[in-house]
Design a protein around this motif. Structure first.
Motif, PDB file in Angstrom:
ATOM      1  N   ILE A 281      13.247  -0.454   0.056  1.00  0.00           N
ATOM      2  CA  ILE A 281      13.062  -1.868  -0.263  1.00  0.00           C
ATOM      3  C   ILE A 281      11.602  -2.210  -0.495  1.00  0.00           C
ATOM      4  N   LEU A 282      10.696  -1.322  -0.064  1.00  0.00           N
ATOM      5  CA  LEU A 282       9.264  -1.543  -0.258  1.00  0.00           C
ATOM      6  C   LEU A 282       8.725  -0.850  -1.503  1.00  0.00           C
ATOM      7  N   ALA A 283       9.593  -0.218  -2.274  1.00  0.00           N
ATOM      8  CA  ALA A 283       9.137   0.413  -3.512  1.00  0.00           C
ATOM      9  C   ALA A 283       8.555  -0.644  -4.443  1.00  0.00           C
ATOM     10  N   PRO A 284       7.436  -0.354  -5.089  1.00  0.00           N
ATOM     11  CA  PRO A 284       6.785  -1.374  -5.926  1.00  0.00           C
ATOM     12  C   PRO A 284       7.625  -1.771  -7.130  1.00  0.00           C
ATOM     13  N   VAL A 285       7.665  -3.065  -7.392  1.00  0.00           N
ATOM     14  CA  VAL A 285       8.394  -3.626  -8.532  1.00  0.00           C
ATOM     15  C   VAL A 285       7.419  -4.493  -9.320  1.00  0.00           C
ATOM     16  N   THR A 286       7.259  -4.194 -10.580  1.00  0.00           N
ATOM     17  CA  THR A 286       6.315  -4.926 -11.417  1.00  0.00           C
ATOM     18  C   THR A 286       6.987  -6.152 -12.016  1.00  0.00           C
TER      19      THR A 286
ATOM     20  N   PRO B 250       0.832  -1.208   0.000  1.00  0.00           N
ATOM     21  CA  PRO B 250       0.000   0.000   0.000  1.00  0.00           C
ATOM     22  C   PRO B 250       0.864   1.255   0.000  1.00  0.00           C
ATOM     23  N   GLN B 251       0.279   2.328  -0.461  1.00  0.00           N
ATOM     24  CA  GLN B 251       0.998   3.586  -0.590  1.00  0.00           C
ATOM     25  C   GLN B 251       1.594   4.049   0.735  1.00  0.00           C
ATOM     26  N   GLU B 252       0.948   3.692   1.847  1.00  0.00           N
ATOM     27  CA  GLU B 252       1.420   4.155   3.157  1.00  0.00           C
ATOM     28  C   GLU B 252       2.760   3.539   3.551  1.00  0.00           C
ATOM     29  N   TYR B 253       3.176   2.485   2.888  1.00  0.00           N
ATOM     30  CA  TYR B 253       4.393   1.782   3.285  1.00  0.00           C
ATOM     31  C   TYR B 253       5.655   2.319   2.601  1.00  0.00           C
ATOM     32  N   PHE B 254       5.532   3.021   1.489  1.00  0.00           N
ATOM     33  CA  PHE B 254       6.724   3.454   0.760  1.00  0.00           C
ATOM     34  C   PHE B 254       6.545   4.901   0.310  1.00  0.00           C
ATOM     35  N   SER B 255       7.674   5.505  -0.031  1.00  0.00           N
ATOM     36  CA  SER B 255       7.669   6.883  -0.521  1.00  0.00           C
ATOM     37  C   SER B 255       7.635   6.868  -2.043  1.00  0.00           C
ATOM     38  N   SER B 256       6.663   7.529  -2.625  1.00  0.00           N
ATOM     39  CA  SER B 256       6.551   7.562  -4.083  1.00  0.00           C
ATOM     40  C   SER B 256       7.696   8.370  -4.682  1.00  0.00           C
ATOM     41  N   TYR B 257       8.131   7.943  -5.870  1.00  0.00           N
ATOM     42  CA  TYR B 257       9.190   8.680  -6.568  1.00  0.00           C
ATOM     43  C   TYR B 257       8.595   9.964  -7.136  1.00  0.00           C
TER      44      TYR B 257
END
Length: 752
Positions: A565-570, A443-450
């Motif tokens: 490390i929590l940034a989303p990876v597709t 979820p968005q709350e877990y990582f910082s958006s680029y």
């Protein structure tokens, strides 16, 4: 005819001694193709400048041609359009020349009533157009003809060719076709005259080094010091390529043009560079993908014959270098010839820092490019890939005058070598399937958006090339430092890679540290085989570059620099997609090697067992970092609310499996939680089940549940249960107290 008071166009001049001249004139002087005939039947034929031949229609034996050097000839850009002659277009037009195009800004009204001396008045564009209209008013209109390509780009010869083109329809009364002379065809005009013979002798004597002979020819006045043969080969070029410095000085002192080019576009200086830098002198570099090493002279056998050959070549090279220095000192322009490539490329590819410095001091342009078939590389691209201290020194020289540090090569469609699918890898990963279920990721709350700028895709920059280098880590680091100190952009993409990910892939940890220090973003989204710098660090494609400890240290360095490390990876497999984390990416790459991932450990070879241990150690480390990151993030929230949300999520899953309905308000009120395996860290392609005791953590399999329970969760879960039992005991005591109190009250009080 006359043009502004001077003889203009084709004319015939006769002398009392029987000589005649037929040819093109301009301002009372011979200027273009012409034939001078003598009473004995011999003739001087060629292009004329005043009373001298400036270009012959015959070829002098031994003339220099780039066709004799196929390793350099391949750099010719055959796709570039040929420049053609046009009367309306001035090839030497500069912006300031537009000023006199408007008569009212130059001449006062009626100025011609006071002066008609056109040698002193400014000849404006419209005025010359009117003159041409009157001069050519009787010329018949002819159908369109093929364009005339410019045979020689030397400014004087361009003007001669333009003048001939302007008068191309005005030689009807001549029996000889002047266009043949422009093309260098002498035809059957009999024996050459004294000027032709003297011109040929001048070139041949200059090539032989006959100083006295050259002096005699020049003193007789029959040959122009700048005369060239049919191919544009001059006496200066002949003296220069044979390293006759005394004759070079003599010709230049007598008016030879040091920057005159041959019809191939070669100046005397460029001819010397071709001879001074043979292909075997070039260093292999990754910019041109020439990684092979050429055999050097000093690597040959130490026989007496080989030693004498080396000494002879060294002596010739020294003489040629002295000639190059002389030409540059006498005004040779290193930018006048781009054939077969700009001269700066020769010195850079040969890693000759001294020559690079000299060329730059003489004004060599750093924005030169190789032809498109060679990826359009610039000198800075190649310098950044030159191994050794020479590459660092040359890069520093070029950066002092480089116009665009982020200039891109024309290789945007190229795939980074290690990312290209190999047959072996294809066979290993052919049956790998992941049960991707379109997971949405953390979820968005877990990582910082680029939030940075959109990465710029394109070809390689000099920084990409320097980061792609393998070996010579210190030298590559120094080149990267120089580029970054001059404000090269560290956040651009080529082949889906940033300079940081390329430094990781090439195994250069010194470059990684330098990039992070100068603003490289570890969270920059990548578009190639790896999705982030962290993914590059855990990818199995580049694991051979580092030991286990070095790979773990690299991951820690990236995390300390701010990598999330929590940034989303597709992840994608066929048409199925899912969003996970860098840990999911690491497992995805791990399971692509079916031999390592699916073979029992005891059946693997010793080297394969070592690979398994290395990969598992890295997977365990990044999983631990993922747990730490999630735990720290969740500690920022209300723990009771978080626990309730996790239990509610589990209840919703149970109800969904049993097709029961849940309260919609309860579903909206819970916190968004990130579900991942508490043991292996995977969140994609697995079925996660909560802990039966506390519902705080999830695991993907029975093996992970047991291992997690034995290693850490039994203690964590008992603590949670202890707090739960404490709350239960307190509640029970309260209820017992209430019951006893009620039992002891009188009946009438109880009813009250």
């Amino acid at each position: 005819m006359f043009y502004l008071g001077h003889v203009e166009g084709y004319a015939t001049q006769e002398w009392k001694d029987g000589r005649t001249f037929q040819g093109l004139y301009k301002s009372d002087e011979r200027f273009g193709p012409g034939i001078e005939s003598y009473p004995d039947g011999c003739r001087d034929i060629g292009l004329w400048l005043a009373n001298h031949l400036i270009k012959l229609c015959t070829e002098v034996p031994g003339s220099f041609s780039v066709l004799d050097y196929p390793e350099h000839y391949r750099y010719f850009d055959d796709s570039s359009p040929k420049k053609c002659i046009s009367v309306k277009e001035d090839p030497f037009l500069r912006s300031y020349k537009h000023l006199p195009f408007d008569d009212k800004d130059i001449f006062p009204e009626g100025v011609l009533a006071y002066s008609c001396n056109m040698d002193h008045l400014t000849l404006t564009h419209s005025f010359l157009e009117d003159c041409d209209a009157h001069y050519f008013e009787n010329t018949k209109e002819l159908p369109e003809e093929d364009p005339w390509p410019i045979a020689n780009g030397t400014p004087l010869l361009v003007r001669i060719q333009m003048h001939a083109y302007k008068h191309r329809h005005c030689q009807a009364e001549f029996s000889s076709d002047m266009r043949l002379i422009l093309r260098g065809v002498r035809s059957d005009y009999g024996h050459p005259g004294p000027r032709e013979l003297a011109s040929e002798q001048l070139i041949q004597k200059a090539a032989r080094g006959d100083f006295d002979g050259v002096c005699t020819v020049l003193r007789n006045g029959f040959a122009h010091p700048d005369v060239a043969d049919k191919q544009g080969y001059t006496a200066l070029a002949a003296a220069a390529i044979h390293s006759h410095c005394d004759i070079v000085n003599l010709l230049l002192d007598n008016g030879a043009d040091v920057n005159k080019c041959s019809d191939e576009g070669l100046s005397a200086l460029s001819m010397c560079f071709i001879l001074h830098y043979p292909e075997e002198s070039f260093k292999g570099n990754i910019a041109e993908r020439t990684l092979h090493s050429y055999q050097k002279w000093n690597e040959r056998s130490e026989s007496s014959e080989a030693v004498s050959v080396v000494e002879s070549v060294t002596s010739e090279q020294q003489k040629r270098w002295e000639t190059i220095q002389l030409l540059l000192r006498r005004g040779a322009d290193p930018n006048v010839s781009w054939v077969p490539s700009h001269l700066l490329f020769f010195a850079v590819k040969a890693a000759d820092a001294k020559a690079v410095k000299l060329l730059l001091e003489k004004g060599a342009k750093t924005d030169a490019r190789l032809p498109s078939k060679f990826r359009g590389l610039s000198p800075l691209h190649i310098a950044a890939s030159i191994p050794g201290e020479e590459g660092v020194q040359i890069t520093e020289y070029l950066l002092s005058s480089a116009l665009d540090l982020d200039a891109r090569a024309e290789d945007g469609n190229e795939v980074y070598g290690p990312d290209e699918p190999q047959d072996k890898e294809a066979s290993l990963s052919g049956d790998v399937t992941w049960q991707l279920k379109n997971e949405a990721g953390p979820p968005q709350e877990y990582f910082s958006s680029y939030n940075g700028p959109v990465p710029e895709e394109g070809g390689r920059s000099a920084l990409h090339i320097a980061c792609e280098r393998e070996g010579n880590s210190e030298d590559a680091r120094d080149v990267i430092r120089l580029l970054l100190m001059h404000k090269a952009n560290p956040n651009t993409l080529w082949s889906g890679h940033s300079p940081l990910s390329l430094a990781i892939a090439s195994g250069n940890d010194l470059a990684v540290a330098e990039l992070l220090k100068h603003g490289a973003d570890p969270n920059l989204p990548l578009s190639g085989a790896v999705k982030s710098a962290l993914c590059a660090a855990v990818s199995t494609a580049y694991e051979h570059q580092r030991t286990t400890a070095q790979r773990i240290a690299l991951v820690d360095k990236l995390l300390e620099a701010g990598a999330d490390i929590l940034a989303p990876v597709t992840l994608q497999e066929g048409k199925r997609k899912a969003v996970g984390t860098a840990v999911d990416f690491a497992y995805y790459k791990y399971y692509q090697d079916r031999r390592i991932a699916n073979t029992p450990y005891h059946m693997l070879s010793a080297s394969e067992q070592e690979v398994v241990q290395t990969r598992q150690a890295l997977l365990e480390h990044i999983t631990a970092k993922l747990r730490e990151r999630v735990t720290l993030k969740e500690k920022e929230w209300d723990q009771e609310e978080l626990r309730r949300s996790k239990k509610l999520d589990s209840a919703i899953r149970v109800c969904a499996s049993k097709k029961k309905e849940r309260n919609h308000d309860e579903e909206q009120g819970r916190l968004p939680i990130f579900k991942y395996c508490y043991q292996c860290g995977r969140s994609v392609g697995v079925q996660l089940s909560p802990c039966k005791h506390c519902y705080e953590v999830f695991t993907c399999s029975e093996a992970c549940r047991r291992k997690s329970w034995n290693e850490r969760h039994s203690r964590e879960c008992s603590g949670l249960l202890g707090r739960f039992n404490h709350h239960c005991c307190v509640s029970m005591v309260v209820w017992v107290y209430v019951i006893i109190t009620w039992a002891c009250l009188p009946l009438n009080e109880l009813f009250k």
